[in-house]
Scaffold this active site. Structure first.
Site, PDB file in Angstrom:
ATOM      1  N   ILE A  14       0.848  -1.186   0.000  1.00  0.00           N
ATOM      2  CA  ILE A  14       0.000   0.000   0.000  1.00  0.00           C
ATOM      3  C   ILE A  14       0.888   1.243   0.000  1.00  0.00           C
ATOM      4  O   ILE A  14       1.438   1.635   1.019  1.00  0.00           O
ATOM      5  CB  ILE A  14      -0.939   0.022   1.233  1.00  0.00           C
ATOM      6  N   HIS A  15       1.039   1.831  -1.176  1.00  0.00           N
ATOM      7  CA  HIS A  15       1.799   3.066  -1.335  1.00  0.00           C
ATOM      8  C   HIS A  15       0.815   4.162  -1.727  1.00  0.00           C
ATOM      9  O   HIS A  15      -0.386   4.024  -1.500  1.00  0.00           O
ATOM     10  CB  HIS A  15       2.934   2.879  -2.354  1.00  0.00           C
ATOM     11  N   ALA A  16       1.273   5.251  -2.282  1.00  0.00           N
ATOM     12  CA  ALA A  16       0.417   6.414  -2.543  1.00  0.00           C
ATOM     13  C   ALA A  16      -0.781   6.114  -3.445  1.00  0.00           C
ATOM     14  O   ALA A  16      -1.907   6.509  -3.133  1.00  0.00           O
ATOM     15  CB  ALA A  16       1.250   7.552  -3.135  1.00  0.00           C
ATOM     16  N   SER A  19      -3.415   3.877  -1.763  1.00  0.00           N
ATOM     17  CA  SER A  19      -4.003   4.668  -0.671  1.00  0.00           C
ATOM     18  C   SER A  19      -5.047   5.626  -1.219  1.00  0.00           C
ATOM     19  O   SER A  19      -6.140   5.756  -0.662  1.00  0.00           O
ATOM     20  CB  SER A  19      -2.923   5.450   0.074  1.00  0.00           C
ATOM     21  N   GLU A  87      -2.872  -3.099 -10.274  1.00  0.00           N
ATOM     22  CA  GLU A  87      -1.444  -2.950 -10.553  1.00  0.00           C
ATOM     23  C   GLU A  87      -0.826  -4.154 -11.248  1.00  0.00           C
ATOM     24  O   GLU A  87       0.284  -4.063 -11.740  1.00  0.00           O
ATOM     25  CB  GLU A  87      -0.696  -2.665  -9.254  1.00  0.00           C
TER      26      GLU A  87
END
Length: 88
Positions: A14-16, A19, A87
């Site tokens: 969970i990155h930018a 999020s 992703e």
């Protein structure tokens, strides 16, 4: 209140971007939405809160929703995790 455990399946965790997707989805619902990792519970409508969880690949997160549209909110949030935040 309804809740469900999910596992982060996308390699980057969970990155930018994930999020932002979580917050954008959460804001469509009136229910309170929380993400819980271990003893940490954060507001699912707070991008900074989500980023501070430090959730990496393989981490288990509990999604908790509470309110008038809690079931729909839970399903929408879990769907993002299941789709690996688009992703992969």
């Amino acid at each position: 209140m309804v809740e469900q455990m999910v596992t982060i399946q996308n390699r980057a965790g969970i990155h930018a971007r994930p999020s932002a997707m979580l917050v954008q989805t959460a804001k469509d619902f009136k229910s309170n939405i929380y993400l819980e990792k271990g003893n940490d519970r954060i507001n699912g409508k707070s991008i900074m809160g989500i980023l501070t969880l430090g959730a990496s690949y393989g981490t288990e997160i509990k999604v908790i929703t509470e309110g008038e549209d809690e079931q729909a909110a839970l399903e929408a949030m879990v769907k993002l995790f299941d789709q690996k935040f688009e992703e992969e």
